[in-house]
Every structure is written in C-alpha cells, then in structure tokens.
Design an enzyme around this catalytic site. Sequence first.
Site, short mmCIF file in Angstrom:
data_model
loop_
_atom_site.label_atom_id
_atom_site.label_comp_id
_atom_site.label_asym_id
_atom_site.label_seq_id
_atom_site.Cartn_x
_atom_site.Cartn_y
_atom_site.Cartn_z
N GLN A 11 2.14 -5.43 -3.49
CA GLN A 11 2.57 -6.25 -1.93
C GLN A 11 3.75 -5.57 -1.78
O GLN A 11 3.33 -4.38 -2.19
CB GLN A 11 2.57 -7.57 -0.74
CG GLN A 11 1.37 -8.35 -1.28
CD GLN A 11 0.90 -9.11 -2.34
OE1 GLN A 11 1.79 -9.33 -3.09
NE2 GLN A 11 -0.47 -8.86 -2.67
N ASP A 50 1.10 -1.53 -0.02
CA ASP A 50 0.51 -0.07 -0.40
C ASP A 50 0.75 1.32 -0.18
O ASP A 50 0.37 2.31 0.74
CB ASP A 50 -1.51 -0.37 0.97
CG ASP A 50 -1.48 -1.14 1.05
OD1 ASP A 50 -2.08 -1.58 0.13
OD2 ASP A 50 -2.37 -1.83 2.23
N LYS A 104 2.00 1.62 -5.05
CA LYS A 104 2.74 1.33 -6.55
C LYS A 104 1.41 1.85 -7.69
O LYS A 104 1.84 1.98 -8.80
CB LYS A 104 2.44 -0.44 -6.36
CG LYS A 104 3.48 -0.42 -5.41
CD LYS A 104 4.04 -2.48 -4.66
CE LYS A 104 2.68 -2.39 -4.12
NZ LYS A 104 2.52 -2.00 -3.03
N GLY A 107 -4.50 -4.37 -3.79
CA GLY A 107 -5.24 -3.47 -3.95
C GLY A 107 -4.58 -2.05 -4.41
O GLY A 107 -3.60 -1.12 -3.27
N HIS A 108 -4.79 -2.13 -5.41
CA HIS A 108 -4.23 -0.62 -6.71
C HIS A 108 -5.23 0.46 -6.50
O HIS A 108 -6.17 0.50 -7.74
CB HIS A 108 -3.26 -1.14 -7.29
CG HIS A 108 -2.35 -2.37 -6.82
ND1 HIS A 108 -1.61 -3.17 -7.91
CD2 HIS A 108 -1.71 -2.62 -5.73
CE1 HIS A 108 -0.94 -3.87 -7.08
NE2 HIS A 108 -1.10 -3.11 -6.09
#
Length: 429
Positions: A223, A13, A16, A40-41
């Site tokens: 990650q 988080d 990225k 989750g991007h």
Amino acid sequence: MANVTVIGAQWGDEGKGKIVDWLASRADAVVRFQGGHNAGHTLVVGEQVYKLSLLPSGIVTGTLSIIGNGVVLDPWALKAEIEKLTAQGVEINAENFAIADNCPLILPLHRDLDGLRETAAGSGKIGTTGRGIGPAYEDKVGRRAIRVCDLAHLDALDSQLDRLCAHHDALRAGFGQPPVDRAALIAELREIAPYVLQFAQPVWKRLNTVRKAGARILFEGAQGVLLDVDHGTYPFVTSSNTVSGTAASGSGLGPSQTGFVLGIVKAYTTRVGSGPFPTELEDEVGQRLGERGHEFGTVTGRKRRCGWFDAVLVRQSCAISGVTGIALTKLDVLDGFDKVRICTGYRLRGKVLDYFPAHAADQAEVEPIYEEMDGWSGTTAGARSWADLPAQAIKYIQRVQELIETPVALVSTSPEREDTILVRDPFVD
Ligand code: GDP
Ligand code: IMO
Ligand code: MG
C-alpha cells in the site's frame, strides 16, 4: 549496516514491486511487514510478468523471502499464489521462504464480513479489495485471532474459537447471516495446516541471525502512506500502518535496523477505491494518464483514478515516513504531454495550506494550487542513464525533489526490471 525499507509514498501502486525486485538481487533477505493479499505487485522480467500479492517480491530472484508477523495471512491465497508462481518457474521452498509463526490468519469469515459491510455501506463504501484485511486486523488487536502457530495445535483451539465465533456470530446475525460453521472451518484449517506449517518459524530469530552475519535486508512495504490507518485519508484507508516505522514491528527487528527509507513515488498520482483525491482528473488528461500508465488494479482489476502529481501529499508522506530518498517511477507515462502540472499547495475556504488536513470534510474540499511546466517532446521510456533523459524531464525531476524536500535515488522508466536509473545507491548510503 546497509538495509533498505521500501514504502509507497502515495495511495499504493507506485511501482514498489518493480523496485524491490530490482534491488533484491543485491539483498540477502526480503521481508514483507504489513498488509496481506490486498497488495498487487507487478514485476516484469523480459517476457515474463509476475503478479505477487502476498509473497515478497524477492522470491523471483530466489532471495530469501520472509512474511513477517505484521502481515495478515490467508493460507488458501498463499497456496494458490505459490502454485501460480511455481508454474511460472519460480522455485519456492522451505529454504528460501519463511512465514512468521505469529502471523494472524485471514479466514473465510473475514472475507464474508468485509463483503457484507461493503455491500451494506452502499455508496459510502471504502472500496476495499474484499480480501478480509480489515476484519482480520480487527481480530488481531481484539486478541481473538487464530495465528499460524495455532495450526500446529488445532485440537486445542476450542476456547479461541468460542471467542472468535461469539464475536462474528453477533455481527453476522446483524447482517441476517447464519452463524459461522465451526466444523467446516476446523476441517478447512486441518486440511491447509501442514502446507503452511512447512514454512512457519520464528522469523524474528532467523532475521536476527542473518543480520548478525552481515546480511543486507530489504523490507518491502505494501500500500502507501496515504492509506495508513493513522496518517492516511481516514476512514478511506487500509487497516494497517503502512509507514516505514512498521518495518520494525512487523518483522521482529528493531527500528535501528530498517536502514535507508526508499519512498516509491509515481510521477503523477493514482488511487483505487473511494476517498478524497485533490488532483484527480476526470477529463481526457486523466483518461490519457490511465491509458498510458495501464492504470488497472492488479488485485481487483478496477480502473485506477488518475491525476497530476501532488507535491503536498508526497512531502507529507516523506516527512511522516522519514524517507531518505525516493524512487520516481512511471516518468515515461508523462512523455508527450505539452504541459505538466504539479500541485504545490491547497486552498481551503479562502486559506492557503501547505499540508493535507486530517478531517475528511476538509480533505474532500481542498482545491489544488498548480504550477505548470513545459512537458518534453523526447522520450524517457526505457532510459537507463541520466544522460538519456530529455533536459525538460530532468527539470521536472529536479522540481519534484525540491518541492518534496527529498532527493531522488532512483528513476524508473518502464515496467521492465532493467529500465531503471540509479542516482544514489540506497544500499551504500
Ligand atoms: P506496486 O503495488 O507499488 O508494486 O505497483 P503495481 O505493480 O500495482 O503498479 C505499478 C504498475 O506500473 C505495474 O504494472 C508495473 O509493471 C508498472 N510500472 C512500474 N514502474 C514503471 C515505470 O517506470 N513505467 C511504466 N510505464 N510502468 C511501470
Ligand atoms: P499495493 O501494495 C492500492 C486500497 C483499497 C481500498 C483501501 C482499503 O499494490 O500498493 P483493504 O482491502 O486494504 O481493506 O482496502 O485500500 N488498497 C490499495 N490500493 N494499492 C494497494 O496495494 C492497496 N491495498 C489496499 O483499494 O481503497
Ligand atoms: Mg499494486
């Protein structure tokens, strides 16, 4: 060769997705090489917010987007995500999107097992995303996974299913659960197979072809290094290697092709899920970081734990991943603090350490040694050039790069794509 590998240098988080999206317009292909839909991007482009878990962040700019063999793929999550993005106006087709035919699948039985184990672990749980990531990787290395290419041969799946179900049925029995419903599983796979297969191909071959033609390839990690199964805060980690080296093995291009390693680094620290976190703040400062940084998980909605910047951890991540330069993100979240702190070392039972030890008990016990700096009264939010930054914020950036022994290549000052300062172009390194 001007390829770039983006990895998270903390516990995920770091931003990225934003940085990959910003770089993607100058790349010819974007490749995910590990993880799955535990990622989750979030990408913000004007009024639009895109939340991606499995799709490479290049898809939003229409850049050729590839899911490499190192990813574990949930076919149903893939379909749902493509449908969601299509509804947002993103075009996804067999021209601009490909999936490695040797990708292992995440099946419903993996999600079941992830949940059963977490529930059974009670307060000792890892705090996984519940997506079946760990069990799917276990089956991959246990040589019993069903892979994307198997979807074209479902009539010949019996012996593979025997092996897979024998393993899972034994585990399920231990949790008092019924055996895998094989007929239902085959029926579900039959239904989803054509959808996945339209994108499936030997992507190592496609990547090598575009590489030879001079394409710029952007590798998108998920990650962060501290969640790496070898180098992270084991056992509170994810089940893949998140370090830059995986870009090669997880895509089918060699290590000579992974290029500039861009470590994404948040200007403070967050973590979601259980595990050690030396600079964690459970006071109003931590609360303030969480509120200003909107620190809620994209995937699970969980509140992220927050703390000061830990230079020891980031220096370690940069060394382990051979980081060439960092993108420092969320600097704006520190706007308005009177004082800011940076962890420069640890104290463990009377000794001073300049690295994070491997043993879980030591990791839990280390006490951070802080250096305090003045904050800045001006704002960095939305800054797009170095000259827009308050002098004290520049001092903070300089101190960070000194302590982590790695230069800053980019600075991010808001969620918005264009609120990004380019210090050193990773593509022309
Ligand atoms: P990722 O998993 O590394 O892609 O990061 P996430 O998207 O899960 O979390 C980063 C969050 O911070 C997202 O909501 C981004 O929109 C947001 N973000 C990214 N860069 C910045 C920044 O420089 N400033 C602020 N305030 N938010 C940012
Ligand atoms: P992005 O790509 C932050 C964490 C989970 C849990 C541990 C194991 O958005 O940075 P898993 O479901 O992978 O078995 O969970 O890893 N985790 C993440 N934390 N960002 C992520 O991805 C994460 N993916 C997994 O919270 O602690
Ligand atoms: Mg995320």
